[in-house]
Design a protein around this motif. Structure first.
Motif, PDB file in Angstrom:
ATOM      1  N   ALA A  14      36.607 -18.687 -28.604  1.00 26.27           N
ATOM      2  CA  ALA A  14      36.069 -17.882 -27.502  1.00 26.27           C
ATOM      3  C   ALA A  14      36.549 -18.538 -26.212  1.00 26.27           C
ATOM      4  O   ALA A  14      36.355 -19.745 -26.010  1.00 26.27           O
ATOM      5  CB  ALA A  14      34.550 -17.840 -27.564  1.00 26.27           C
ATOM      6  N   MET A  15      37.195 -17.746 -25.365  1.00 23.07           N
ATOM      7  CA  MET A  15      37.713 -18.308 -24.119  1.00 23.07           C
ATOM      8  C   MET A  15      37.837 -17.226 -23.053  1.00 23.07           C
ATOM      9  O   MET A  15      37.854 -16.038 -23.350  1.00 23.07           O
ATOM     10  CB  MET A  15      39.064 -18.975 -24.355  1.00 23.07           C
ATOM     11  N   ARG A  16      37.949 -17.680 -21.810  1.00 22.80           N
ATOM     12  CA  ARG A  16      38.206 -16.770 -20.703  1.00 22.80           C
ATOM     13  C   ARG A  16      39.714 -16.530 -20.656  1.00 22.80           C
ATOM     14  O   ARG A  16      40.492 -17.466 -20.509  1.00 22.80           O
ATOM     15  CB  ARG A  16      37.689 -17.357 -19.402  1.00 22.80           C
ATOM     16  N   LEU A  17      40.090 -15.280 -20.809  1.00 26.85           N
ATOM     17  CA  LEU A  17      41.511 -14.925 -20.836  1.00 26.85           C
ATOM     18  C   LEU A  17      41.656 -13.499 -20.336  1.00 26.85           C
ATOM     19  O   LEU A  17      41.217 -12.554 -20.989  1.00 26.85           O
ATOM     20  CB  LEU A  17      42.064 -15.045 -22.265  1.00 26.85           C
ATOM     21  N   ILE A  19      42.709 -10.743 -16.660  1.00 25.00           N
ATOM     22  CA  ILE A  19      42.740 -10.506 -15.213  1.00 25.00           C
ATOM     23  C   ILE A  19      41.644  -9.552 -14.758  1.00 25.00           C
ATOM     24  O   ILE A  19      41.435  -9.395 -13.559  1.00 25.00           O
ATOM     25  CB  ILE A  19      44.116  -9.975 -14.769  1.00 25.00           C
ATOM     26  N   TYR A  20      40.968  -8.916 -15.686  1.00 25.38           N
ATOM     27  CA  TYR A  20      39.983  -7.906 -15.334  1.00 25.38           C
ATOM     28  C   TYR A  20      38.583  -8.508 -15.244  1.00 25.38           C
ATOM     29  O   TYR A  20      38.280  -9.495 -15.920  1.00 25.38           O
ATOM     30  CB  TYR A  20      40.006  -6.757 -16.344  1.00 25.38           C
ATOM     31  N   PRO A  21      37.722  -7.918 -14.408  1.00 31.37           N
ATOM     32  CA  PRO A  21      36.365  -8.458 -14.248  1.00 31.37           C
ATOM     33  C   PRO A  21      35.611  -8.613 -15.569  1.00 31.37           C
ATOM     34  O   PRO A  21      34.904  -9.601 -15.754  1.00 31.37           O
ATOM     35  CB  PRO A  21      35.682  -7.450 -13.325  1.00 31.37           C
ATOM     36  N   HIS A  22      35.775  -7.671 -16.482  1.00 32.78           N
ATOM     37  CA  HIS A  22      35.054  -7.777 -17.755  1.00 32.78           C
ATOM     38  C   HIS A  22      35.574  -8.913 -18.637  1.00 32.78           C
ATOM     39  O   HIS A  22      34.962  -9.252 -19.642  1.00 32.78           O
ATOM     40  CB  HIS A  22      35.078  -6.441 -18.517  1.00 32.78           C
ATOM     41  N   GLU A  23      36.709  -9.524 -18.250  1.00 31.05           N
ATOM     42  CA  GLU A  23      37.250 -10.653 -18.998  1.00 31.05           C
ATOM     43  C   GLU A  23      36.860 -12.004 -18.397  1.00 31.05           C
ATOM     44  O   GLU A  23      37.355 -13.046 -18.815  1.00 31.05           O
ATOM     45  CB  GLU A  23      38.773 -10.538 -19.075  1.00 31.05           C
ATOM     46  N   ALA A  24      35.942 -11.979 -17.442  1.00 29.12           N
ATOM     47  CA  ALA A  24      35.483 -13.218 -16.817  1.00 29.12           C
ATOM     48  C   ALA A  24      34.603 -14.034 -17.758  1.00 29.12           C
ATOM     49  O   ALA A  24      34.450 -15.233 -17.579  1.00 29.12           O
ATOM     50  CB  ALA A  24      34.728 -12.902 -15.520  1.00 29.12           C
ATOM     51  N   THR A  25      34.024 -13.386 -18.744  1.00 28.87           N
ATOM     52  CA  THR A  25      33.236 -14.103 -19.741  1.00 28.87           C
ATOM     53  C   THR A  25      34.126 -14.350 -20.963  1.00 28.87           C
ATOM     54  O   THR A  25      35.083 -13.614 -21.208  1.00 28.87           O
ATOM     55  CB  THR A  25      31.990 -13.297 -20.157  1.00 28.87           C
ATOM     56  N   PRO A  26      33.823 -15.365 -21.728  1.00 33.88           N
ATOM     57  CA  PRO A  26      34.673 -15.662 -22.892  1.00 33.88           C
ATOM     58  C   PRO A  26      34.759 -14.479 -23.863  1.00 33.88           C
ATOM     59  O   PRO A  26      33.791 -13.757 -24.072  1.00 33.88           O
ATOM     60  CB  PRO A  26      33.964 -16.855 -23.542  1.00 33.88           C
ATOM     61  N   GLN A  27      35.947 -14.316 -24.408  1.00 36.29           N
ATOM     62  CA  GLN A  27      36.194 -13.279 -25.414  1.00 36.29           C
ATOM     63  C   GLN A  27      36.884 -13.924 -26.614  1.00 36.29           C
ATOM     64  O   GLN A  27      37.404 -15.034 -26.527  1.00 36.29           O
ATOM     65  CB  GLN A  27      37.064 -12.163 -24.842  1.00 36.29           C
ATOM     66  N   ARG A  28      36.908 -13.204 -27.712  1.00 34.92           N
ATOM     67  CA  ARG A  28      37.541 -13.724 -28.927  1.00 34.92           C
ATOM     68  C   ARG A  28      39.058 -13.642 -28.809  1.00 34.92           C
ATOM     69  O   ARG A  28      39.605 -12.586 -28.499  1.00 34.92           O
ATOM     70  CB  ARG A  28      37.094 -12.936 -30.150  1.00 34.92           C
ATOM     71  N   VAL A  29      39.684 -14.781 -29.073  1.00 33.69           N
ATOM     72  CA  VAL A  29      41.134 -14.877 -29.066  1.00 33.69           C
ATOM     73  C   VAL A  29      41.548 -15.573 -30.359  1.00 33.69           C
ATOM     74  O   VAL A  29      40.945 -16.576 -30.751  1.00 33.69           O
ATOM     75  CB  VAL A  29      41.649 -15.682 -27.844  1.00 33.69           C
ATOM     76  N   ARG A  30      42.552 -15.029 -31.012  1.00 33.72           N
ATOM     77  CA  ARG A  30      43.073 -15.630 -32.247  1.00 33.72           C
ATOM     78  C   ARG A  30      44.436 -16.244 -31.946  1.00 33.72           C
ATOM     79  O   ARG A  30      45.302 -15.601 -31.366  1.00 33.72           O
ATOM     80  CB  ARG A  30      43.206 -14.569 -33.331  1.00 33.72           C
TER      81      ARG A  30
END
Length: 117
Positions: A14-17, A19-30
């Motif tokens: 889970a990380m911040r990745l 450019i969009y405001p909704h991506e300011a919180t961590p999301q799942r990245v593989r």
């Protein structure tokens, strides 16, 4: 000198990745990493000291995920590639990142290959 491919596949963090405001919180990245590693000789003693211990890559990726984040997947995969190439035995690295939850019907990602000169 023998070459081996060392693989870390489908490491989910889970990380911040983004450019969009909704991506300011961590999301799942593989992340998946394939390293072509060259040793002076084939391992003969069956001991970790003879080979690349991939813990440093996994730990490094977790460290990147815990950091401030990245705007671009391209920047993320470059950082992971640089981490891998810090070990002089790594001759080539392929890094793939995938955002898992951007679209309901697809994942989006980036992949690079870097080689040691």
């Amino acid at each position: 000198m023998p070459d081996y491919t060392v693989i870390i596949d489908d490491l989910d963090v889970a990380m911040r990745l983004g450019i969009y405001p909704h991506e300011a919180t961590p999301q799942r990245v593989r992340l998946s990493v394939r390293m072509r590693v060259r040793y002076d000789r084939a391992p003969s003693a069956d001991r970790i000291e003879e080979v690349l211990d991939y813990d440093f890559v996994r730990d490094g990726i977790h460290g990147l995920a815990a950091g401030p984040g990245f705007a671009l997947q391209e920047t993320l995969v470059e950082a992971v590639a640089a981490l891998c190439l810090a070990d002089a035995r790594v001759r080539e690295v392929r890094v793939r990142s995938t955002k898992l939850d951007i679209y309901p019907d697809a994942t989006v990602g980036c992949e690079i290959v870097r080689t040691r000169d």
